[in-house]
Design a protein around this motif. Sequence first.
Motif, PDB file in Angstrom:
ATOM      1  N   ALA A 184       0.835  -1.271  -0.096  1.00  0.00           N
ATOM      2  CA  ALA A 184       0.061  -0.124  -0.052  1.00  0.00           C
ATOM      3  C   ALA A 184       0.877   1.442  -0.108  1.00  0.00           C
ATOM      4  O   ALA A 184       0.680   2.296  -0.530  1.00  0.00           O
ATOM      5  N   ALA A 185       1.909   1.110   0.695  1.00  0.00           N
ATOM      6  CA  ALA A 185       2.835   2.482   0.834  1.00  0.00           C
ATOM      7  C   ALA A 185       3.589   2.797  -0.392  1.00  0.00           C
ATOM      8  O   ALA A 185       3.523   3.869  -0.988  1.00  0.00           O
ATOM      9  N   MET A 186       3.876   1.431  -1.312  1.00  0.00           N
ATOM     10  CA  MET A 186       4.487   1.700  -2.414  1.00  0.00           C
ATOM     11  C   MET A 186       3.537   2.341  -3.491  1.00  0.00           C
ATOM     12  O   MET A 186       3.971   3.117  -4.511  1.00  0.00           O
ATOM     13  N   VAL A 187       2.220   1.769  -3.450  1.00  0.00           N
ATOM     14  CA  VAL A 187       1.000   2.513  -4.383  1.00  0.00           C
ATOM     15  C   VAL A 187       0.819   3.737  -4.040  1.00  0.00           C
ATOM     16  O   VAL A 187       0.834   4.524  -5.081  1.00  0.00           O
ATOM     17  N   LEU A 188       1.137   4.130  -2.817  1.00  0.00           N
ATOM     18  CA  LEU A 188       1.040   5.734  -2.504  1.00  0.00           C
ATOM     19  C   LEU A 188       2.017   6.499  -3.282  1.00  0.00           C
ATOM     20  O   LEU A 188       1.717   7.760  -3.583  1.00  0.00           O
ATOM     21  N   VAL A 189       3.305   6.092  -2.974  1.00  0.00           N
ATOM     22  CA  VAL A 189       4.461   6.729  -3.442  1.00  0.00           C
ATOM     23  C   VAL A 189       4.828   6.705  -4.715  1.00  0.00           C
ATOM     24  O   VAL A 189       5.847   7.169  -5.340  1.00  0.00           O
ATOM     25  N   LEU A 190       4.346   5.665  -5.605  1.00  0.00           N
ATOM     26  CA  LEU A 190       4.764   5.270  -6.846  1.00  0.00           C
ATOM     27  C   LEU A 190       4.709   6.434  -7.955  1.00  0.00           C
ATOM     28  O   LEU A 190       5.961   7.016  -8.605  1.00  0.00           O
ATOM     29  N   PRO A 191       3.795   7.275  -8.167  1.00  0.00           N
ATOM     30  CA  PRO A 191       3.781   8.268  -8.830  1.00  0.00           C
ATOM     31  C   PRO A 191       4.976   9.389  -8.501  1.00  0.00           C
ATOM     32  O   PRO A 191       5.851   9.720  -9.507  1.00  0.00           O
ATOM     33  N   ALA A 192       5.129   9.566  -7.052  1.00  0.00           N
ATOM     34  CA  ALA A 192       6.337  10.663  -6.888  1.00  0.00           C
ATOM     35  C   ALA A 192       7.505   9.797  -7.222  1.00  0.00           C
ATOM     36  O   ALA A 192       8.288  10.709  -7.515  1.00  0.00           O
ATOM     37  N   ILE A 193       7.722   8.917  -6.784  1.00  0.00           N
ATOM     38  CA  ILE A 193       9.065   8.201  -7.166  1.00  0.00           C
ATOM     39  C   ILE A 193       9.382   8.040  -8.457  1.00  0.00           C
ATOM     40  O   ILE A 193      10.656   8.317  -8.934  1.00  0.00           O
ATOM     41  N   THR A 194       8.260   7.706  -9.406  1.00  0.00           N
ATOM     42  CA  THR A 194       8.642   7.914 -10.743  1.00  0.00           C
ATOM     43  C   THR A 194       9.162   9.163 -11.153  1.00  0.00           C
ATOM     44  O   THR A 194      10.120   9.305 -12.107  1.00  0.00           O
ATOM     45  N   ALA A 195       8.594  10.167 -10.933  1.00  0.00           N
ATOM     46  CA  ALA A 195       8.637  11.457 -11.066  1.00  0.00           C
ATOM     47  C   ALA A 195      10.260  12.005 -10.700  1.00  0.00           C
ATOM     48  O   ALA A 195      10.917  12.608 -11.466  1.00  0.00           O
TER      49      ALA A 195
END
Length: 260
Positions: A184-195
């Motif tokens: 769940a934490a990875m899903v939350l931050v996936l857009p920010a991490i990708t950017a």
Amino acid sequence: MSMLALTDTQISSWVAAFILPLFRVTAVLMSMPVFGTTLVPRRVRLYFALAITVVIAPGLPPMPPVHALDLSALMLVAEQILIGVLMGFSLQLFFQAFVVAGQIISVQMGMAFASMIDPTNGVNTAVIGQFLTMLVTLLFLAMNGHLVVFEVLTESFTTMPVGSALLVNHFWEIAGKLGWVLGAAMVLVLPAITALLVVNIAFGVMTRAAPQLNIFSIGFPLTLVLGMVIFWISMGDILNQYQPLATEALQLLRDMAQAR
């Protein structure tokens, strides 16, 4: 003049009807988020547990009699504490998913050093993780998540009666579902991490094209500023990210209590 005669069985049944639910309610309030943090004094939590128990005790199923200083009574008390702690722990995992998400974003944008004392747990956490914790707490209270918890807690006395072995048989089934926090934490931050990954790749290309460019003096502040902008943009969709996680956490709580 006649005197009221009470037997040991009657006294034991009256005591059990209040004491056993009190231990389960108290364990939930001591371990769940919001109410179970150090921000709420223990005396207040205890008074709150007494008030809830007084309200729900008359409508609960009959309790087994409790004999003082008996091993069976201690086992029943331990069972109620275990059930309450597990229910509170399942909600703690939901809140910790946002704390882990904040830690991951902080590391990627270079703000891992910016930490502060979390007043709820008494440990150092990243500033972004603390911000997400406060935001999720407000959303949890605004959407009456605490009322759902109290509803499931009351219903658990019917679905998981005191003295039953349902907890032991059902525990391992629920334990397999508790690993969703990191996902769940990875899903939350996936857009920010990708950017932020794209930003770091761009800095790598710049360093390769112009080796004389001091990437440490330019890249760090730019990564920090762009990370804050990306985090600010991602906050616009926080409600759509919060709702499925809250639904899954409360459903896990219902599955644990075998509630409807």
